[in-house]
Scaffold this active site. Sequence first.
Site, PDB file in Angstrom:
ATOM      1  CE1 TYR A  19      33.626  33.536  -2.348  1.00  0.00           C
ATOM      2  CE2 TYR A  19      33.403  32.147  -0.415  1.00  0.00           C
ATOM      3  CZ  TYR A  19      32.845  32.999  -1.346  1.00  0.00           C
ATOM      4  OH  TYR A  19      31.503  33.307  -1.260  1.00  0.00           O
TER       5      TYR A  19
ATOM      6  CB  SER B  74      23.408  23.762  -9.235  1.00  0.00           C
ATOM      7  OG  SER B  74      24.665  24.016  -8.658  1.00  0.00           O
TER       8      SER B  74
ATOM      9  CG  ASN C 197      26.248  26.548   1.733  1.00  0.00           C
ATOM     10  OD1 ASN C 197      26.802  26.945   2.757  1.00  0.00           O
ATOM     11  ND2 ASN C 197      26.831  25.755   0.865  1.00  0.00           N
TER      12      ASN C 197
ATOM     13  N   GLY D  49      29.750  12.107   2.833  1.00  0.00           N
ATOM     14  CA  GLY D  49      28.418  12.714   2.734  1.00  0.00           C
ATOM     15  C   GLY D  49      27.820  13.037   4.088  1.00  0.00           C
TER      16      GLY D  49
HETATM   17  P1  NAD Z   1      27.785  34.276  -8.848  1.00  0.00           P
HETATM   18  O1  NAD Z   1      29.095  33.706  -9.258  1.00  0.00           O
HETATM   19  O2  NAD Z   1      26.559  33.794  -9.540  1.00  0.00           O
HETATM   20  O3  NAD Z   1      27.791  35.855  -8.948  1.00  0.00           O
HETATM   21  C1  NAD Z   1      28.933  36.647  -8.800  1.00  0.00           C
HETATM   22  C2  NAD Z   1      28.898  37.731  -9.865  1.00  0.00           C
HETATM   23  O4  NAD Z   1      30.046  38.571  -9.710  1.00  0.00           O
HETATM   24  C3  NAD Z   1      28.942  37.171 -11.279  1.00  0.00           C
HETATM   25  O5  NAD Z   1      27.951  37.772 -12.081  1.00  0.00           O
HETATM   26  C4  NAD Z   1      30.348  37.528 -11.760  1.00  0.00           C
HETATM   27  O6  NAD Z   1      30.438  37.662 -13.159  1.00  0.00           O
HETATM   28  C5  NAD Z   1      30.614  38.808 -11.001  1.00  0.00           C
HETATM   29  N1  NAD Z   1      32.041  39.112 -10.831  1.00  0.00           N
HETATM   30  C6  NAD Z   1      33.032  38.274 -10.443  1.00  0.00           C
HETATM   31  N2  NAD Z   1      34.208  38.925 -10.408  1.00  0.00           N
HETATM   32  C7  NAD Z   1      33.949  40.208 -10.787  1.00  0.00           C
HETATM   33  C8  NAD Z   1      34.756  41.368 -10.959  1.00  0.00           C
HETATM   34  N3  NAD Z   1      36.078  41.330 -10.735  1.00  0.00           N
HETATM   35  N4  NAD Z   1      34.163  42.510 -11.378  1.00  0.00           N
HETATM   36  C9  NAD Z   1      32.814  42.550 -11.603  1.00  0.00           C
HETATM   37  N5  NAD Z   1      32.007  41.492 -11.463  1.00  0.00           N
HETATM   38  C10 NAD Z   1      32.575  40.324 -11.063  1.00  0.00           C
HETATM   39  O7  NAD Z   1      27.667  34.037  -7.268  1.00  0.00           O
HETATM   40  P2  NAD Z   1      26.453  34.344  -6.278  1.00  0.00           P
HETATM   41  O8  NAD Z   1      26.075  33.055  -5.659  1.00  0.00           O
HETATM   42  O9  NAD Z   1      25.429  35.169  -6.933  1.00  0.00           O
HETATM   43  O10 NAD Z   1      27.220  35.189  -5.164  1.00  0.00           O
HETATM   44  C11 NAD Z   1      27.093  36.605  -5.076  1.00  0.00           C
HETATM   45  C12 NAD Z   1      27.856  37.103  -3.841  1.00  0.00           C
HETATM   46  O11 NAD Z   1      27.321  36.503  -2.663  1.00  0.00           O
HETATM   47  C13 NAD Z   1      29.349  36.772  -3.864  1.00  0.00           C
HETATM   48  O12 NAD Z   1      30.065  37.854  -3.345  1.00  0.00           O
HETATM   49  C14 NAD Z   1      29.455  35.585  -2.937  1.00  0.00           C
HETATM   50  O13 NAD Z   1      30.719  35.514  -2.326  1.00  0.00           O
HETATM   51  C15 NAD Z   1      28.349  35.875  -1.927  1.00  0.00           C
HETATM   52  N6  NAD Z   1      27.877  34.642  -1.302  1.00  0.00           N
HETATM   53  C16 NAD Z   1      27.071  33.767  -1.982  1.00  0.00           C
HETATM   54  C17 NAD Z   1      26.662  32.575  -1.380  1.00  0.00           C
HETATM   55  C18 NAD Z   1      25.760  31.596  -2.063  1.00  0.00           C
HETATM   56  O14 NAD Z   1      25.461  30.532  -1.494  1.00  0.00           O
HETATM   57  N7  NAD Z   1      25.253  31.850  -3.256  1.00  0.00           N
HETATM   58  C19 NAD Z   1      27.092  32.278  -0.083  1.00  0.00           C
HETATM   59  C20 NAD Z   1      27.936  33.185   0.569  1.00  0.00           C
HETATM   60  C21 NAD Z   1      28.302  34.370  -0.047  1.00  0.00           C
HETATM   61  N1  UDP Z   2      29.416  18.427  -2.450  1.00  0.00           N
HETATM   62  C1  UDP Z   2      29.082  17.121  -2.780  1.00  0.00           C
HETATM   63  N2  UDP Z   2      28.838  16.838  -4.095  1.00  0.00           N
HETATM   64  C2  UDP Z   2      28.878  17.766  -5.070  1.00  0.00           C
HETATM   65  C3  UDP Z   2      29.200  19.101  -4.733  1.00  0.00           C
HETATM   66  C4  UDP Z   2      29.467  19.400  -3.411  1.00  0.00           C
HETATM   67  O1  UDP Z   2      29.016  16.226  -1.920  1.00  0.00           O
HETATM   68  O2  UDP Z   2      28.626  17.403  -6.242  1.00  0.00           O
HETATM   69  C5  UDP Z   2      29.645  18.767  -1.022  1.00  0.00           C
HETATM   70  C6  UDP Z   2      30.925  19.551  -0.744  1.00  0.00           C
HETATM   71  O3  UDP Z   2      32.020  18.680  -0.540  1.00  0.00           O
HETATM   72  C7  UDP Z   2      30.537  20.317   0.516  1.00  0.00           C
HETATM   73  C8  UDP Z   2      29.029  20.547   0.349  1.00  0.00           C
HETATM   74  O4  UDP Z   2      28.594  19.635  -0.641  1.00  0.00           O
HETATM   75  O5  UDP Z   2      30.765  19.532   1.644  1.00  0.00           O
HETATM   76  C9  UDP Z   2      28.678  21.973  -0.090  1.00  0.00           C
HETATM   77  O6  UDP Z   2      29.478  22.289  -1.204  1.00  0.00           O
HETATM   78  P1  UDP Z   2      29.274  23.627  -2.048  1.00  0.00           P
HETATM   79  O7  UDP Z   2      30.369  23.671  -3.068  1.00  0.00           O
HETATM   80  O8  UDP Z   2      27.872  23.670  -2.552  1.00  0.00           O
HETATM   81  O9  UDP Z   2      29.393  24.809  -0.983  1.00  0.00           O
HETATM   82  P2  UDP Z   2      30.476  25.164   0.150  1.00  0.00           P
HETATM   83  O10 UDP Z   2      31.443  24.027   0.316  1.00  0.00           O
HETATM   84  O11 UDP Z   2      31.125  26.395  -0.332  1.00  0.00           O
HETATM   85  O12 UDP Z   2      29.641  25.354   1.368  1.00  0.00           O
END
Ligand code: NAD
Ligand code: UDP
Length: 312
Positions: A144, A188, A173, A206
């Site tokens: 990723y 979630s 996030n 934590g």
């Molecule tokens: P999500 O998993 O809910 O959405 C991603 C979507 O992309 C899904 O609908 C999935 O089916 C689709 N997808 C995955 N691979 C695909 C492919 N090969 N072709 C077409 N569609 C594909 O995640 P999200 O939280 O909505 O994230 C959306 C974007 O934002 C991502 O690029 C993610 O990296 C970026 N992002 C999200 C967060 C966050 O906290 N939610 C943080 C940083 C970056």
């Molecule tokens: N985390 C946690 N309990 C959970 C899920 C995640 O303590 O049930 C922690 C995880 O180890 C990380 C932080 O929460 O330190 C955020 O995790 P998340 O997967 O939401 O996002 P990211 O690590 O990609 O920022």
Amino acid sequence: MRKIMVSGGAGFLGSHLCERLVGEGHDVLCVDNFYTGGKDNVQPLFGRPNFELLRHDVTFPLYVEVEQIYNLACPASPIHYQRDPVQTTKTSVHGAINMLGLAKRTRARILQASTSEVYGDPEVHPQTEGYWGRVNPIGPRSCYDEGKRCAETLFFDYYRQHQLDIKVVRIFNTYGPRMHPNDGRVVSNFIVQALRGEDLTIYGKGTQTRSFCYVDDLIEALVRMMASARGFTGPVNIGNPGEFTMLALAEMVLRLAGGKAKLKYLPAPEDDPMQRQPDISLAQDKLGWAPKVALEDGLKETIAYFRKTLAA
Ligand code: NAD
Ligand code: UDP
């Protein structure tokens, strides 16, 4: 009104973005392979004449006519992106190449949803866009982190080599309604656990921190970035600078969701970043944007959503 494509449009963020753009009257093409997203996320838009849904995997070329592209396709939760890491890298890298190729042919403006993960486990705090990051290139998160870093490289090479009109945002996030209940992300997980009366799973001690942005604030920033002056490419941090330990988040969720759940400590995941907080001065300056929703208010909305979803 513009022809706008949203890849990953059936996911958590993508579906909120599609809803916003359709509401503004744009002609929206949502492209998704439903790897982590689903039709139910965009179901309220079915029947709207300016909304179209296409099942397509962005690792394969796509020929459509568009004026703007939001490239969001990519699984975002660690458990999802680590399930098939090769596919995750392909989605970021081949997906970026295909989307950039599409932008080059149509001369569309293209925005990349990059991530705070490009900073890895940072030694600079809060993170500014000028910081190059500390990322493990061979660990379980690398598919990723490095995939997204390579996508940024491609965006800037297409900008320099082909004068593409690019925009890159680094999203921190983000949480809110329509996160998948089994998504595995901390917000979630904690809410679903609290509502089911299960113990909240704290990974490690934590004491690691994250900064949580409510989805409505995030979508506003994406739309402003897409509308920003040509030549302002970013990368620009988008997130809420409020910083919380996972313990503080767990306590807040327990207080707001009610119930009698306790905390359960599990081992920390490999390469789990210890701290994360965006410096958003650039977004404030160039986009006139700052988040408005406090964590407590956003959590209340999200808890209400999960309460309804779980009951159904
Ligand atoms: P999500 O998993 O809910 O959405 C991603 C979507 O992309 C899904 O609908 C999935 O089916 C689709 N997808 C995955 N691979 C695909 C492919 N090969 N072709 C077409 N569609 C594909 O995640 P999200 O939280 O909505 O994230 C959306 C974007 O934002 C991502 O690029 C993610 O990296 C970026 N992002 C999200 C967060 C966050 O906290 N939610 C943080 C940083 C970056
Ligand atoms: N985390 C946690 N309990 C959970 C899920 C995640 O303590 O049930 C922690 C995880 O180890 C990380 C932080 O929460 O330190 C955020 O995790 P998340 O997967 O939401 O996002 P990211 O690590 O990609 O920022």
